[in-house]
Design an enzyme around this catalytic site. Structure first.
Site, short mmCIF file in Angstrom:
data_model
loop_
_atom_site.label_atom_id
_atom_site.label_comp_id
_atom_site.label_asym_id
_atom_site.label_seq_id
_atom_site.Cartn_x
_atom_site.Cartn_y
_atom_site.Cartn_z
CG ASP A 91 5.01 -7.97 1.04
OD1 ASP A 91 5.30 -7.42 1.08
OD2 ASP A 91 4.82 -8.73 1.49
CG HIS A 106 -4.32 -3.22 -2.02
ND1 HIS A 106 -3.69 -1.96 -1.17
CD2 HIS A 106 -5.82 -2.51 -1.86
CE1 HIS A 106 -4.92 -1.15 -0.94
NE2 HIS A 106 -5.76 -1.28 -1.18
N GLY A 172 2.60 0.25 10.32
CA GLY A 172 2.70 0.35 8.84
C GLY A 172 2.78 1.01 7.88
CB THR A 173 -1.20 1.81 6.16
OG1 THR A 173 -1.81 2.11 5.29
CG2 THR A 173 -1.11 1.63 7.31
CB SER A 174 1.27 6.86 4.76
OG SER A 174 0.44 6.20 3.41
C1 BV8 Z 1 -11.34 2.00 -4.95
C2 BV8 Z 1 -1.66 -1.53 -5.84
C3 BV8 Z 1 -13.62 2.45 -5.58
C4 BV8 Z 1 -0.73 -2.57 -5.82
C5 BV8 Z 1 -2.33 -0.03 -4.76
C6 BV8 Z 1 -11.25 8.97 -7.66
C7 BV8 Z 1 -11.15 7.88 -8.71
C8 BV8 Z 1 -10.98 6.43 -7.91
C9 BV8 Z 1 -10.77 6.17 -6.54
C10 BV8 Z 1 -10.63 7.17 -5.51
C11 BV8 Z 1 -10.50 8.91 -6.32
N1 BV8 Z 1 -10.58 9.16 -5.14
C12 BV8 Z 1 -10.05 8.82 -4.21
C13 BV8 Z 1 -10.64 7.41 -4.36
C14 BV8 Z 1 -10.08 5.76 -3.90
C15 BV8 Z 1 -9.11 5.59 -4.21
C16 BV8 Z 1 -8.04 6.60 -3.55
O1 BV8 Z 1 -7.63 6.62 -1.55
N2 BV8 Z 1 -7.05 7.42 -3.66
C17 BV8 Z 1 -5.85 8.41 -2.75
C18 BV8 Z 1 -4.80 8.06 -3.88
C19 BV8 Z 1 -7.20 8.97 -2.14
N3 BV8 Z 1 -8.69 4.14 -3.33
C20 BV8 Z 1 -8.90 3.58 -4.95
O2 BV8 Z 1 -8.68 3.42 -5.64
C21 BV8 Z 1 -9.76 1.53 -4.32
N4 BV8 Z 1 -10.67 1.36 -5.08
O3 BV8 Z 1 -12.16 2.81 -3.95
O4 BV8 Z 1 -12.60 1.43 -4.82
C22 BV8 Z 1 -14.93 1.55 -6.19
C23 BV8 Z 1 -16.80 1.86 -5.78
C24 BV8 Z 1 -17.17 0.14 -6.67
C25 BV8 Z 1 -16.60 0.12 -7.62
C26 BV8 Z 1 -14.99 0.00 -7.62
C27 BV8 Z 1 -14.52 0.56 -7.29
C28 BV8 Z 1 -7.86 0.79 -4.51
C29 BV8 Z 1 -6.95 1.24 -3.84
C30 BV8 Z 1 -5.82 0.39 -4.37
C31 BV8 Z 1 -4.62 0.54 -5.05
N5 BV8 Z 1 -3.76 -0.25 -4.96
N6 BV8 Z 1 -1.20 -0.52 -4.90
C32 BV8 Z 1 0.93 -2.22 -5.69
O5 BV8 Z 1 0.91 -1.60 -6.87
O6 BV8 Z 1 1.74 -2.62 -4.28
S1 BV8 Z 1 -2.28 1.02 -2.96
C33 BV8 Z 1 -0.94 1.43 -2.87
O7 BV8 Z 1 -1.34 2.27 -1.54
C34 BV8 Z 1 -0.14 -0.56 -1.91
O8 BV8 Z 1 -1.49 -1.28 -2.13
C35 BV8 Z 1 -0.23 0.46 -1.16
O9 BV8 Z 1 -0.01 -0.99 0.10
C36 BV8 Z 1 -1.30 1.19 -0.21
C37 BV8 Z 1 -0.97 1.65 1.07
O10 BV8 Z 1 0.40 2.72 0.96
P1 BV8 Z 1 1.01 2.16 2.48
O11 BV8 Z 1 0.78 0.83 3.10
O12 BV8 Z 1 0.28 3.06 3.72
O13 BV8 Z 1 2.21 2.83 1.68
P2 BV8 Z 1 2.64 4.18 1.92
O14 BV8 Z 1 4.03 4.27 1.72
O15 BV8 Z 1 2.08 4.97 1.77
O16 BV8 Z 1 3.61 4.67 3.54
C38 BV8 Z 1 4.22 3.86 4.63
C39 BV8 Z 1 4.20 4.02 6.11
O17 BV8 Z 1 5.12 3.24 6.44
C40 BV8 Z 1 4.33 5.18 6.10
O18 BV8 Z 1 3.47 5.45 7.17
C41 BV8 Z 1 6.07 5.17 6.95
O19 BV8 Z 1 5.81 6.27 8.04
C42 BV8 Z 1 5.74 3.78 7.19
N7 BV8 Z 1 7.06 2.97 7.48
C43 BV8 Z 1 8.10 3.26 6.69
N8 BV8 Z 1 9.49 2.78 7.28
C44 BV8 Z 1 8.59 2.17 7.96
C45 BV8 Z 1 7.23 2.39 8.57
N9 BV8 Z 1 6.59 1.41 9.87
C46 BV8 Z 1 7.37 0.49 10.26
N10 BV8 Z 1 8.82 0.40 10.32
C47 BV8 Z 1 9.05 1.09 9.16
N11 BV8 Z 1 10.69 0.38 9.30
#
Ligand code: BV8
Length: 225
Positions: A91, A106, A172-174
């Protein structure tokens, strides 16, 4: 104040009404991330992926930055070149609160990309698989978003900033998604202090030197002041 590197996640935009991903009613509970946030999913069903991002673009347009975004904009204004803000969010609420130079690792909802010629332009409010690239005129257009399995943007700049930081703050990230979730370990490796500001402890909570928990609109302004 020396150099602060801040990483924000969906939690900083939660109180602006933009859904998080992994909270109980988060985006990934409504959509299968393999269908809407991977290149394979886009190849299988581009209409569904465009529908997902068109809906988020609409939500983003009606959302407003909150007090946490404003507090970071104030911090940057007071200490300009010594604050680096990296966001996982797609955003534009940081920018709309006055923050500049945000590293969108991202990608951004406002961006469109041509998979054929790599041209980038400002995305229309609604994208569709029939959109033509303004540069090469082919229909290889997609949201300029980093999906799973794709390399996040500006990683060299990010690691450079982390290597020079005196303080790393995650807001604010998990801590579920890499490489962003690994930044706290990168910071520790060079002796940087680390702080987590979150609603509740993240997956990587144990690795931070300190933490404050609560809604971002309360704990971020308090930390900045
Ligand atoms: C990469 C797109 C390598 C945009 C997103 C197997 C195959 C391939 C890759 C992998 C694999 N295994 C692991 C990986 C790595 C993978 C990964 O991490 N997987 C996870 C599932 C384990 N990562 C990737 O693939 C990344 N690329 O590794 O490339 C590479 C190397 C060489 C060459 C090429 C490639 C790419 C990752 C990006 C993916 N895209 N989103 C969109 O649609 O938005 S990820 C998605 O998760 C969003 O971008 C988001 O930002 C991100 C993280 O989530 P959070 O922001 O933390 O949000 P979440 O809901 O999880 O948590 C919210 C938090 O806020 C909580 O803590 C909550 O308590 C808190 N909260 C809630 N309310 C409040 C608050 N805090 C304060 N105040 C409040 N009111």
């Amino acid at each position: 104040m020396n150099h602060i590197v801040i990483l924000t996640g969906a939690g900083i935009s939660a109180e602006s009404g933009l859904g998080t991903f992994r909270d109980k009613d988060g985006l990934w509970t409504k959509y299968d991330l393999n269908e809407v946030a991977t290149p394979e999913g886009f190849a299988r069903n581009p209409d569904l992926v465009h529908e997902f991002y068109n809906a988020r673009r609409t939500n983003c347009r009606s959302a407003q930055p909150n007090a946490a975004h404003a507090a970071l904009a104030r911090l940057q204004a007071e200490h300009s070149d010594r604050v680096t803000i990296i966001t996982q969010n797609v955003d534009d609420l940081h920018e709309r609160s006055g923050t500049t130079g945000v590293i969108h690792m991202h990608g951004e909802l406002s961006g469109a990309l041509c998979a054929a010629c790599d041209h980038r332009w400002t995305a229309p409010q609604e994208m569709s698989p029939n959109d033509l690239c303004p540069s090469c005129n082919r229909t290889a257009t997609r949201p300029d978003i980093v999906w799973f399995g794709e390399m996040p943007y500006r990683m060299d700049e990010i690691y450079q900033a982390l290597s020079n930081a005196d303080l790393f703050v995650a807001i604010g990230t998990s801590g579920n998604i890499y490489p962003a979730a690994g930044f706290v370990a990168e910071a520790h490796a060079v002796g940087t202090k680390t702080l987590e500001l979150n609603l509740e402890p993240s997956t990587t909570a144990g690795t931070f030197d300190s933490a404050h928990f609560g809604p971002a609109t309360e704990i971020v302004p308090r930390w900045v002041s």
